[in-house]
Design an enzyme around this catalytic site. Structure first.
Site, short mmCIF file in Angstrom:
data_model
loop_
_atom_site.label_atom_id
_atom_site.label_comp_id
_atom_site.label_asym_id
_atom_site.label_seq_id
_atom_site.Cartn_x
_atom_site.Cartn_y
_atom_site.Cartn_z
N GLN A 105 -2.52 -9.11 -3.79
CA GLN A 105 -1.49 -8.69 -2.82
C GLN A 105 -0.23 -9.51 -3.04
OE1 GLN A 105 -1.35 -9.57 1.49
NE2 GLN A 105 -1.55 -7.37 1.81
N GLY A 182 3.45 -4.24 2.63
CA GLY A 182 4.52 -3.57 3.37
C GLY A 182 4.25 -3.59 4.87
N ALA A 183 3.32 -4.43 5.31
CA ALA A 183 2.81 -4.34 6.69
C ALA A 183 3.03 -5.63 7.48
CB ALA A 183 1.31 -4.04 6.63
N TYR A 186 6.13 -8.62 7.86
CA TYR A 186 6.82 -9.38 6.79
C TYR A 186 8.00 -8.55 6.25
CZ TYR A 186 2.83 -12.34 7.50
OH TYR A 186 1.91 -13.17 8.10
N GLY A 305 -9.40 -2.57 10.07
CA GLY A 305 -9.20 -2.88 11.48
C GLY A 305 -10.47 -2.78 12.29
N GLY A 327 -11.89 -7.72 7.19
CA GLY A 327 -11.27 -9.04 7.22
C GLY A 327 -12.24 -10.05 7.79
N ARG A 328 -12.19 -10.23 9.11
CA ARG A 328 -13.04 -11.24 9.74
C ARG A 328 -14.52 -10.97 9.51
NH1 ARG A 328 -10.28 -10.11 15.21
NH2 ARG A 328 -10.36 -8.11 14.12
C1 LIG Z 1 -7.13 -15.63 8.42
C2 LIG Z 1 -6.46 -14.31 8.18
C3 LIG Z 1 -5.48 -14.21 7.21
C4 LIG Z 1 -4.85 -12.98 6.95
N1 LIG Z 1 -3.93 -12.90 5.93
C5 LIG Z 1 -3.44 -11.68 5.56
C6 LIG Z 1 -2.67 -11.52 4.37
O1 LIG Z 1 -2.43 -12.46 3.59
N2 LIG Z 1 -2.21 -10.28 4.08
C7 LIG Z 1 -2.47 -9.20 4.88
O2 LIG Z 1 -2.03 -8.08 4.58
N3 LIG Z 1 -3.24 -9.33 5.99
C8 LIG Z 1 -3.75 -10.52 6.33
N4 LIG Z 1 -4.59 -10.63 7.41
C9 LIG Z 1 -4.98 -9.42 8.16
C10 LIG Z 1 -6.30 -8.88 7.64
O3 LIG Z 1 -6.17 -8.37 6.32
C11 LIG Z 1 -6.84 -7.77 8.54
O4 LIG Z 1 -5.85 -6.76 8.62
C12 LIG Z 1 -7.16 -8.23 9.95
O5 LIG Z 1 -8.00 -9.37 9.93
C13 LIG Z 1 -7.85 -7.11 10.74
O6 LIG Z 1 -9.03 -6.70 10.06
P1 LIG Z 1 -10.49 -7.14 10.62
O7 LIG Z 1 -10.58 -6.56 12.00
O8 LIG Z 1 -11.47 -6.55 9.66
O9 LIG Z 1 -10.51 -8.64 10.65
C14 LIG Z 1 -5.21 -11.85 7.70
C15 LIG Z 1 -6.20 -11.96 8.68
C16 LIG Z 1 -6.84 -13.16 8.91
C17 LIG Z 1 -7.94 -13.23 9.94
#
Ligand SMILES: Cc1cc2nc3c(=O)[nH]c(=O)nc-3n(C[C@H](O)[C@H](O)[C@H](O)COP(=O)(O)O)c2cc1C
Length: 366
Positions: A105, A182-183, A186, A305, A327-328
């Site tokens: 990314q 793009g999200a 930022y 999400g 993510g989490r």
């Molecule tokens: C610790 C952390 C760091 C993140 N860093 C980024 C990132 O570098 N780029 C990005 O697009 N999203 C980032 N996100 C957002 C995640 O990609 C994701 O959209 C968000 O955690 C929701 O998804 P989830 O419900 O599966 O956790 C980050 C999220 C967390 C928790």
């Protein structure tokens, strides 16, 4: 062997790239590079766990793209020079070793930079102070400073830098593809957002104008990596500093945004919402994923999400997603695919993992 959720474990395609399954790790910034932005051995071991755990795709944390204003956080990795890009290569090898594919990314902070070793101050489409406060777990404190409005030359330079970073990711890092960030508030999202982009030139105004920097970035990246390398873009409504933001143009805006990005030649659109299955606008109606599916024909859709429950993940495949990004859920279960296919229990996310700083913890590199 996969049982209850066979479609999650079927191969997926983004552009020319075949993924062993539909399960991706979402990009997550963990501020564990060197001060110079070079990826570390700790990062290699952290990323390897996801591939070993059965994920078919690992999308890295956002890497900054130039040695000017793009760096967002201290200890964030970069793709701005050969040393940083080459530093990613052992990580990509570790991801490949277990059969997953690796996408880098690439990110520009714009007004949301809270740790940049190259320049003082921030730049953005317009001199609008960001909402919200800096993130403590990335070593920030208090309100964001008011950015300086970017000149036309600076915008062109950023577009070119996205392309250069993408080329470095492929040639020196060994990545299989790149994702344009793009999200989430930022720089590119600052251009798209009506209240942070007050420009009256070709980079502002209506949705087409506000999306034009992202379109040019997509073209620059495509030109830099060639036709065969997958290029994606991440799109959201909510932002790290304005969680509940919704596009004021609603579905007509979604149609334009997804349609225009598809025409710009991206192979995938990564849609992220707080709860991906919920209606995108108002109380009822389609999810943003299903709108992306509808208005970006021929483009792969990654959904993200709160999809760590496999029933929800499966539901999103039915809603039009090709790939599910966690993510989490991946942080607490780096072996989520193996657990789900083996009918094993999933761990719930523990916020302490990201406290007091969101860097990679010792327990994550065993
Ligand atoms: C610790 C952390 C760091 C993140 N860093 C980024 C990132 O570098 N780029 C990005 O697009 N999203 C980032 N996100 C957002 C995640 O990609 C994701 O959209 C968000 O955690 C929701 O998804 P989830 O419900 O599966 O956790 C980050 C999220 C967390 C928790």
């Amino acid at each position: 062997m996969p049982n209850e959720y066979p479609s999650l474990f079927s191969p997926a395609k983004i552009g020319n790239l075949t993924l062993p399954n539909t399960l991706a790790v979402a990009p997550m910034t963990r501020v564990t590079a060197t001060q110079e932005g070079v990826p570390t051995e700790t990062m290699r071991r952290y990323y390897e766990r996801f591939s070993r755990g059965g994920f078919g795709l690992v999308i890295t944390e956002g890497s900054f793209i130039d040695e000017k204003f793009s760096q967002t956080y201290a200890y964030q990795p970069g793709l701005a020079n050969v040393e940083q890009a080459t530093g990613w290569s052992p990580i990509v090898d570790a991801i490949h070793a277990y059969g997953a594919r690796a996408v880098a990314q690439i990110q520009h902070a714009g007004a949301l930079s809270q740790g940049n070793r190259y320049r003082d101050g921030t730049i953005a489409p317009s001199a609008v102070q960001p909402r919200g406060e800096q993130m403590n777990f990335y070593r920030g404190e208090g309100p964001y400073p008011t950015p300086r409005q970017m000149s036309d030359e600076e915008i062109i330079d950023v577009i070119n830098s996205f392309g250069r970073a993408a080329a470095l990711a492929i040639k020196n890092g060994g990545f299989d593809g790149v994702e344009i960030h793009g999200a989430n508030g930022y720089l590119l999202d600052q251009f798209l957002t009506d209240y942070t982009n007050l420009r009256h030139d070709r980079w502002g105004g209506n949705v087409e104008g506000r999306l034009s920097v992202s379109v040019e970035v997509a073209k620059s990246v495509r030109c830099a990596v060639g036709e065969q390398t997958p290029v994606g873009i991440r799109i959201s409504q909510g932002k790290v500093n304005d969680f509940m933001h919704r596009w004021s143009e609603t579905e007509a805006g979604a149609e334009l945004i997804f349609g225009t990005l598809a025409q710009a030649g991206v192979d995938y659109i990564h849609v992220t919402e707080f709860e991906a299955w919920k209606p995108a606008f108002g109380e009822e109606g389609h999810s943003l994923v299903s709108l992306a599916r509808k208005y970006a024909p021929g483009v792969a859709i990654i959904a993200n999400g709160n999809l760590h429950d496999p029933v929800r993940a499966l539901e999103m495949l039915g809603d039009g997603a090709d790939v599910i990004a966690l993510g989490r859920g991946a942080l607490s279960n780096p072996d989520w695919p193996h657990r789900v296919s083996g009918d094993m229990a999933l761990s719930t996310f523990d916020r302490d993992l990201l406290a007091p700083i969101a860097d990679i913890k010792a327990a994550e590199v065993v």
